[in-house]
Design an enzyme around this catalytic site. Structure first.
Site, PDB file in Angstrom:
ATOM      1  N   LYS A 210      -4.532  19.057   2.093  1.00  0.00           N
ATOM      2  CA  LYS A 210      -5.715  18.127   1.494  1.00  0.00           C
ATOM      3  C   LYS A 210      -5.417  16.780   2.079  1.00  0.00           C
ATOM      4  O   LYS A 210      -4.705  16.137   1.449  1.00  0.00           O
ATOM      5  CB  LYS A 210      -5.631  18.094  -0.009  1.00  0.00           C
ATOM      6  CG  LYS A 210      -6.878  17.495  -0.859  1.00  0.00           C
ATOM      7  CD  LYS A 210      -6.732  16.912  -1.971  1.00  0.00           C
ATOM      8  CE  LYS A 210      -6.176  15.627  -1.762  1.00  0.00           C
ATOM      9  NZ  LYS A 210      -6.751  14.539  -0.873  1.00  0.00           N
TER      10      LYS A 210
ATOM     11  N   GLU B 299       7.134  11.269   0.129  1.00  0.00           N
ATOM     12  CA  GLU B 299       7.282  10.148   0.940  1.00  0.00           C
ATOM     13  C   GLU B 299       6.424   9.168   0.093  1.00  0.00           C
ATOM     14  O   GLU B 299       5.239   9.348   0.181  1.00  0.00           O
ATOM     15  CB  GLU B 299       7.033  10.507   2.309  1.00  0.00           C
ATOM     16  CG  GLU B 299       7.534   9.655   3.367  1.00  0.00           C
ATOM     17  CD  GLU B 299       6.775   8.525   3.631  1.00  0.00           C
ATOM     18  OE1 GLU B 299       7.076   7.314   2.726  1.00  0.00           O
ATOM     19  OE2 GLU B 299       6.030   8.345   4.430  1.00  0.00           O
TER      20      GLU B 299
HETATM   21  P1  ADP Z   1      -2.951   5.789  -1.250  1.00  0.00           P
HETATM   22  O1  ADP Z   1      -2.904   4.773  -2.477  1.00  0.00           O
HETATM   23  O2  ADP Z   1      -2.425   5.603  -0.344  1.00  0.00           O
HETATM   24  O3  ADP Z   1      -4.388   6.203  -1.439  1.00  0.00           O
HETATM   25  P2  ADP Z   1      -2.534   8.060  -3.205  1.00  0.00           P
HETATM   26  O4  ADP Z   1      -1.234   8.540  -3.847  1.00  0.00           O
HETATM   27  O5  ADP Z   1      -3.709   7.681  -4.307  1.00  0.00           O
HETATM   28  O6  ADP Z   1      -2.099   6.833  -2.455  1.00  0.00           O
HETATM   29  O7  ADP Z   1      -3.174   9.172  -2.455  1.00  0.00           O
HETATM   30  C1  ADP Z   1      -2.422   9.887  -1.392  1.00  0.00           C
HETATM   31  C2  ADP Z   1      -3.014  11.305  -1.407  1.00  0.00           C
HETATM   32  O8  ADP Z   1      -2.798  11.766  -2.746  1.00  0.00           O
HETATM   33  C3  ADP Z   1      -4.455  11.406  -1.085  1.00  0.00           C
HETATM   34  O9  ADP Z   1      -4.706  12.633  -0.292  1.00  0.00           O
HETATM   35  C4  ADP Z   1      -5.078  11.426  -2.669  1.00  0.00           C
HETATM   36  O10 ADP Z   1      -6.329  12.307  -2.463  1.00  0.00           O
HETATM   37  C5  ADP Z   1      -3.971  12.290  -3.189  1.00  0.00           C
HETATM   38  N1  ADP Z   1      -3.914  12.193  -4.494  1.00  0.00           N
HETATM   39  C6  ADP Z   1      -4.220  11.158  -5.275  1.00  0.00           C
HETATM   40  N2  ADP Z   1      -3.949  11.556  -6.599  1.00  0.00           N
HETATM   41  C7  ADP Z   1      -3.499  12.714  -6.799  1.00  0.00           C
HETATM   42  C8  ADP Z   1      -3.241  13.474  -7.969  1.00  0.00           C
HETATM   43  N3  ADP Z   1      -3.426  13.099  -9.123  1.00  0.00           N
HETATM   44  N4  ADP Z   1      -2.819  14.969  -7.360  1.00  0.00           N
HETATM   45  C9  ADP Z   1      -2.567  15.253  -5.986  1.00  0.00           C
HETATM   46  N5  ADP Z   1      -3.135  14.431  -5.385  1.00  0.00           N
HETATM   47  C10 ADP Z   1      -3.666  13.141  -5.367  1.00  0.00           C
END
Ligand code: ADP
Length: 477
Positions: free
Chosen positions: A174, A250
């Site tokens: 994803k 990470e």
């Molecule tokens: P950033 O601040 O770098 O965008 P995030 O941690 O919000 O970091 O996002 C990193 C990845 O995790 C993206 O692919 C985002 O869509 C996904 N993501 C964000 N929230 C969730 C969640 N609750 N569960 C799984 N994946 C998530």
């Protein structure tokens, strides 16, 4: 203009459209680039089912054959590097030269793990009884969920994908909602090299939390690999516990950059530019806190300001640009807040203008006199801001460096060999750059300690997270 990949989910070797789509925009001017299928629960479930179906045959495939396909994918990436880089620049904003470097870096993980697929050795263990033979084999953990961020859309994916496929795992990835096109372009290349249907599945979505959550929660998924924020990593780890899934994380960083009194200042400035400004500072290994030993603070600061002042800001597709735009308005707002807070608490502005929030283009900013009370000492800046603090001596510099809950990377500049070793060992970080501003490479283990994560990516250790050891005790008489 680079041509777009198919803008749908890639499931079981087919491009699958959805009833809803979301717009991917150019961070420079918000212009729409593409309308991408907004993956829903049904897409996730179909992708997980496809990965589960493809797993047994992919697992049985000899390692060298899996490696050969990975090697071919790496080669395709390199021959398409210009097109891939331009696509990355459009959705991420980074200068094309940096995007090309990213494509090469991303391909290097596939090439590296192509080799590791041939070398995924087991062991024979001396047995206590003469009638027994003990062997250990490696088996792939199963279908994996790969969740990746927007700052390195190719490399963060291939670093996981290469290891997973080499080990014999299948994947559902994803990509981040801001940068799904790079991942889709990679899937398109994977199709052309003949990686079997279902081995790589990609589900883009505008709702990362919902779709990422559903993917990680799917019972058939046996391992999660996530790169992103510490807050989300902690949620995923908690959820993974419910089903005892393997997980590697990470996460965020807050890298110290130590310049000690005996450092080669020109080398330190060159290292600082790379460590700070790559991807406009939007990197988890970006130098976040510059800690400079008092006797050379003035000289280093002057050289650093002069070098940073020469960097140009603009649209990433312009060949003369060093720094592209920040990814979005939230990224800009964070930099505005951190700089304003630092100045309000007494930091001295040596270079640049406090950003107003009206543009995503931010020229380098240098702040001196930073204190631990300032928000930018605690938070990942994710922008082109240098925060400087002086330290009286080596011990104080180390204490300041370790004054953070994060521990991804640290940088230290000193000419003294014993000091290099002593300081590097005292720094609480998974990686240390010694007179070096760029540590990431496919052959070395990338990862952090403390709140920066769990597990290592790349290197001969990178495959461990995707394999289970199985021990066989054989009676021979
Ligand atoms: P950033 O601040 O770098 O965008 P995030 O941690 O919000 O970091 O996002 C990193 C990845 O995790 C993206 O692919 C985002 O869509 C996904 N993501 C964000 N929230 C969730 C969640 N609750 N569960 C799984 N994946 C998530």
């Amino acid at each position: 203009m680079s041509e777009l990949p198919p803008c749908d989910a890639f499931i079981d070797g087919r491009w699958v459209a959805g009833s809803r789509r979301f717009t991917v925009r150019d961070p420079f001017d918000d212009a729409p680039i593409a309308e991408v299928t907004d993956g829903d629960d049904a897409h996730v479930d179909a992708a997980v089912a496809a990965a589960a179906r493809a797993f047994p045959a992919w697992k049985r495939r000899p390692g060298p054959e899996r490696g050969k396909l990975l090697g071919q994918l790496a080669a395709r990436m390199l021959s398409a590097e210009r097109r891939l880089a331009e696509l990355c620049t459009r959705e991420n904003g980074k200068p094309v030269t940096e995007a090309i470097a990213e494509v090469r870096y991303a391909a290097s993980f596939l090439a590296w793990f192509a080799g590791e697929a041939e070398r995924s050795y087991g062991e024979t263990v001396p047995a206590t009884h003469p009638t027994q033979r003990l062997t250990v084999i490696r088996e792939p953990v199963g279908p994996c969920a790969l969740i990746t961020p927007w700052n390195f859309p190719y490399a963060m994916l291939t670093r996981k994908l290469g290891a997973a496929l080499a080990a014999g795992c299948t994947v559902v990835a994803k990509p981040a909602e801001k940068t799904p096109l790079s991942a889709l372009a990679l899937a398109q290349l994977a199709e052309t090299v003949g990686i079997p249907a279902g081995v790589i599945n990609i589900v883009p979505s505008a709702d990362g939390a919902r779709i990422g959550g559903r993917l990680c929660g799917a019972p058939a998924i046996r391992k999660i690999s996530f790169t992103g924020s510490t807050a989300v990593g902690m949620i995923l780890m908690k959820n993974a516990a419910a089903d005892l899934k393997r997980i590697s994380l990470e996460l965020g960083g807050n890298a110290p950059f130590l310049v000690l009194a005996d450092a080669d200042l020109d080398a330190a400035v060159a290292g600082a530019l790379v460590a700070k400004f790559r991807n406009t500072g939007q990197s988890c290994v970006a130098a976040n806190r510059f800690i400079v030993e008092a006797p050379i603070a003035e000289a280093f600061t002057a050289k650093l300001c002069a070098a940073a002042a020469r960097l140009t800001v603009g649209r990433g597709s312009d060949p003369d640009v060093d720094l592209g735009p920040l990814i979005d308005d939230a990224g800009v707002a964070k930099v505005v807040r951190l700089v304003a807070d630092a100045i309000a608490r007494g930091a001295k502005l040596l270079l640049g203008t406090p950003p107003s929030g009206t543009t995503r283009l931010i020229a380098p900013i240098v702040l001196a006199g930073v204190t631990p009370q300032m928000q930018l000492w605690r938070e990942e800046i994710f922008g082109p801001v240098i925060a400087l603090r002086t330290a009286a001596d080596e011990a104080e510099a180390i204490a300041q460096a370790n004054d953070t809950e994060y521990g991804l990377v640290a940088y230290v500049f000193t000419r003294d060999g014993a000091r290099q070793q002593r300081v590097a060992e005292a720094l609480e970080a998974g990686m240390v750059g010694i007179n070096e501003g760029l540590v990431s490479t496919a052959q070395a283990p990338f990862g952090g300690v403390k709140h920066s994560g769990l597990g290592r990516e790349g290197s001969r250790h990178g495959i461990d997270d995707y394999t289970n050891l199985k021990y066989l005790a054989t009676r021979i008489a």
